[in-house]
Structure formats: C-alpha cells, structure tokens
Design a protein around this motif. Structure first.
Motif, PDB file in Angstrom:
ATOM      1  N   SER A 245      -1.575  14.337 -17.944  1.00  0.00           N
ATOM      2  CA  SER A 245      -1.784  13.761 -19.271  1.00  0.00           C
ATOM      3  C   SER A 245      -2.399  12.369 -19.147  1.00  0.00           C
ATOM      4  N   VAL A 246      -2.907  11.888 -20.241  1.00  0.00           N
ATOM      5  CA  VAL A 246      -3.565  10.573 -20.256  1.00  0.00           C
ATOM      6  C   VAL A 246      -2.546   9.467 -19.994  1.00  0.00           C
ATOM      7  N   LEU A 247      -1.335   9.608 -20.529  1.00  0.00           N
ATOM      8  CA  LEU A 247      -0.313   8.580 -20.310  1.00  0.00           C
ATOM      9  C   LEU A 247       0.105   8.498 -18.846  1.00  0.00           C
ATOM     10  N   VAL A 248       0.228   9.641 -18.189  1.00  0.00           N
ATOM     11  CA  VAL A 248       0.590   9.644 -16.772  1.00  0.00           C
ATOM     12  C   VAL A 248      -0.540   9.043 -15.939  1.00  0.00           C
ATOM     13  N   ARG A 249      -1.766   9.378 -16.267  1.00  0.00           N
ATOM     14  CA  ARG A 249      -2.916   8.813 -15.544  1.00  0.00           C
ATOM     15  C   ARG A 249      -2.992   7.297 -15.761  1.00  0.00           C
ATOM     16  N   ALA A 250      -2.741   6.847 -16.980  1.00  0.00           N
ATOM     17  CA  ALA A 250      -2.753   5.400 -17.252  1.00  0.00           C
ATOM     18  C   ALA A 250      -1.640   4.703 -16.481  1.00  0.00           C
ATOM     19  N   TYR A 251      -0.471   5.333 -16.409  1.00  0.00           N
ATOM     20  CA  TYR A 251       0.633   4.745 -15.643  1.00  0.00           C
ATOM     21  C   TYR A 251       0.300   4.685 -14.152  1.00  0.00           C
ATOM     22  N   CYS A 252      -0.333   5.714 -13.632  1.00  0.00           N
ATOM     23  CA  CYS A 252      -0.731   5.711 -12.217  1.00  0.00           C
ATOM     24  C   CYS A 252      -1.731   4.595 -11.929  1.00  0.00           C
ATOM     25  N   TRP A 253      -2.718   4.446 -12.796  1.00  0.00           N
ATOM     26  CA  TRP A 253      -3.687   3.357 -12.592  1.00  0.00           C
ATOM     27  C   TRP A 253      -3.032   1.992 -12.765  1.00  0.00           C
ATOM     28  N   HIS A 254      -2.041   1.911 -13.638  1.00  0.00           N
ATOM     29  CA  HIS A 254      -1.298   0.661 -13.800  1.00  0.00           C
ATOM     30  C   HIS A 254      -0.580   0.306 -12.500  1.00  0.00           C
ATOM     31  N   MET A 255       0.035   1.300 -11.870  1.00  0.00           N
ATOM     32  CA  MET A 255       0.725   1.045 -10.609  1.00  0.00           C
ATOM     33  C   MET A 255      -0.253   0.642  -9.501  1.00  0.00           C
ATOM     34  N   VAL A 256      -1.424   1.231  -9.486  1.00  0.00           N
ATOM     35  CA  VAL A 256      -2.434   0.860  -8.483  1.00  0.00           C
ATOM     36  C   VAL A 256      -2.889  -0.589  -8.699  1.00  0.00           C
ATOM     37  N   VAL A 257      -3.138  -0.962  -9.939  1.00  0.00           N
ATOM     38  CA  VAL A 257      -3.586  -2.326 -10.233  1.00  0.00           C
ATOM     39  C   VAL A 257      -2.492  -3.341  -9.917  1.00  0.00           C
ATOM     40  N   VAL A 258      -1.249  -3.032 -10.296  1.00  0.00           N
ATOM     41  CA  VAL A 258      -0.133  -3.934  -9.996  1.00  0.00           C
ATOM     42  C   VAL A 258       0.040  -4.065  -8.480  1.00  0.00           C
ATOM     43  N   GLY A 259      -0.109  -2.962  -7.756  1.00  0.00           N
ATOM     44  CA  GLY A 259      -0.006  -3.011  -6.296  1.00  0.00           C
ATOM     45  C   GLY A 259      -1.086  -3.854  -5.655  1.00  0.00           C
ATOM     46  N   ILE A 260      -2.303  -3.722  -6.147  1.00  0.00           N
ATOM     47  CA  ILE A 260      -3.404  -4.533  -5.601  1.00  0.00           C
ATOM     48  C   ILE A 260      -3.190  -6.010  -5.915  1.00  0.00           C
ATOM     49  N   PHE A 261      -2.747  -6.305  -7.134  1.00  0.00           N
ATOM     50  CA  PHE A 261      -2.469  -7.694  -7.499  1.00  0.00           C
ATOM     51  C   PHE A 261      -1.333  -8.268  -6.649  1.00  0.00           C
ATOM     52  N   GLY A 262      -0.259  -7.486  -6.468  1.00  0.00           N
ATOM     53  CA  GLY A 262       0.861  -7.945  -5.653  1.00  0.00           C
ATOM     54  C   GLY A 262       0.483  -8.135  -4.201  1.00  0.00           C
ATOM     55  N   MET A 263      -0.360  -7.250  -3.686  1.00  0.00           N
ATOM     56  CA  MET A 263      -0.811  -7.383  -2.310  1.00  0.00           C
ATOM     57  C   MET A 263      -1.657  -8.640  -2.147  1.00  0.00           C
TER      58      MET A 263
ATOM     59  N   CYS B 252       0.835  -1.218   0.000  1.00  0.00           N
ATOM     60  CA  CYS B 252       0.000   0.000   0.000  1.00  0.00           C
ATOM     61  C   CYS B 252       0.858   1.252   0.000  1.00  0.00           C
ATOM     62  N   LEU B 253       1.886   1.274   0.831  1.00  0.00           N
ATOM     63  CA  LEU B 253       2.718   2.472   0.949  1.00  0.00           C
ATOM     64  C   LEU B 253       3.601   2.704  -0.271  1.00  0.00           C
ATOM     65  N   ASN B 254       3.972   1.659  -0.992  1.00  0.00           N
ATOM     66  CA  ASN B 254       4.883   1.819  -2.124  1.00  0.00           C
ATOM     67  C   ASN B 254       4.198   1.866  -3.478  1.00  0.00           C
ATOM     68  N   PHE B 255       3.127   1.124  -3.666  1.00  0.00           N
ATOM     69  CA  PHE B 255       2.533   0.996  -4.996  1.00  0.00           C
ATOM     70  C   PHE B 255       1.154   1.626  -5.138  1.00  0.00           C
ATOM     71  N   ILE B 256       0.326   1.544  -4.123  1.00  0.00           N
ATOM     72  CA  ILE B 256      -1.071   1.945  -4.273  1.00  0.00           C
ATOM     73  C   ILE B 256      -1.294   3.406  -3.886  1.00  0.00           C
ATOM     74  N   LEU B 257      -0.867   3.795  -2.714  1.00  0.00           N
ATOM     75  CA  LEU B 257      -1.193   5.128  -2.203  1.00  0.00           C
ATOM     76  C   LEU B 257      -0.495   6.283  -2.928  1.00  0.00           C
ATOM     77  N   PRO B 258       0.808   6.213  -3.260  1.00  0.00           N
ATOM     78  CA  PRO B 258       1.426   7.373  -3.920  1.00  0.00           C
ATOM     79  C   PRO B 258       0.791   7.759  -5.259  1.00  0.00           C
ATOM     80  N   PRO B 259       0.566   6.826  -6.198  1.00  0.00           N
ATOM     81  CA  PRO B 259      -0.074   7.277  -7.436  1.00  0.00           C
ATOM     82  C   PRO B 259      -1.530   7.699  -7.237  1.00  0.00           C
ATOM     83  N   PHE B 260      -2.212   7.058  -6.308  1.00  0.00           N
ATOM     84  CA  PHE B 260      -3.597   7.435  -6.055  1.00  0.00           C
ATOM     85  C   PHE B 260      -3.682   8.855  -5.488  1.00  0.00           C
ATOM     86  N   PHE B 261      -2.828   9.166  -4.525  1.00  0.00           N
ATOM     87  CA  PHE B 261      -2.820  10.522  -3.966  1.00  0.00           C
ATOM     88  C   PHE B 261      -2.341  11.541  -4.986  1.00  0.00           C
ATOM     89  N   TYR B 262      -1.399  11.167  -5.834  1.00  0.00           N
ATOM     90  CA  TYR B 262      -0.941  12.079  -6.883  1.00  0.00           C
ATOM     91  C   TYR B 262      -2.089  12.419  -7.835  1.00  0.00           C
TER      92      TYR B 262
END
Length: 94
Positions: free
Chosen positions: A52-70, A29-39
C-alpha cells in the motif's frame, strides 16, 4: 595471542572512536536503511503481493531517517576524532 592483542591496542590510540565510527555507519544501515529497502524490493518483485501507499511511505521515511541519523552520527564521530587528535598533539607538545 595476548601479544597480538597488546600490539593492536597500542597501535590504535583512539580505539573507542574507531568503534564509534564503524558502529555509526554499519548499525544504522543494518537497522534503519536496509530492511525497509529490501522489503520494498522484494514486494515489488513479487506480482501477487502489493504494497500500500502508506506502507511504502513509511518505508521511505525509515530510509530517510536512517540516512539522516547515519550522517549525524558520522559527523559527531568525525568531530570527536578531530578533537581527540588535536588534544593528543597538544599533550605531546607540552
């Protein structure tokens, strides 16, 4: 103080698994999910800064990867706890 630590160590038979369980949920949560979500939340609240759309897509990618890893690490720790508990019961029966 040492007596308190000794009592805690003796009361928790699988301390390593407990640390893994806490780490699997909090560290992801502290490394993958919360930082891009708060950003994303902070950049959406500021009208002068657009994301930008690419930055938003990358942030959502990090949230999804974090949830999957968790979820994956939580499953692994849960399996390990079940395995150690069943082996401890087998040792007690012998």
């Amino acid at each position: 103080m040492i007596t308190v630590f000794l009592a805690i160590a003796l009361s928790v038979p699988f301390f390593g698994v407990i640390v893994d369980l806490i780490g699997s949920t909090t560290i992801t949560c502290l490394n993958f999910i919360l930082p891009p979500f708060f950003y994303m939340c902070l950049s959406d609240s500021d009208k002068t800064r657009k994301m930008s759309v690419l930055v938003r897509a990358y942030c959502w990618h990090m949230v999804v990867v974090g949830i999957f890893g968790m979820g994956l690490s939580f499953y692994k720790v849960r399996w390990q706890l079940t395995y150690q508990a069943s082996n401890a019961i087998d040792v007690i029966k012998c």
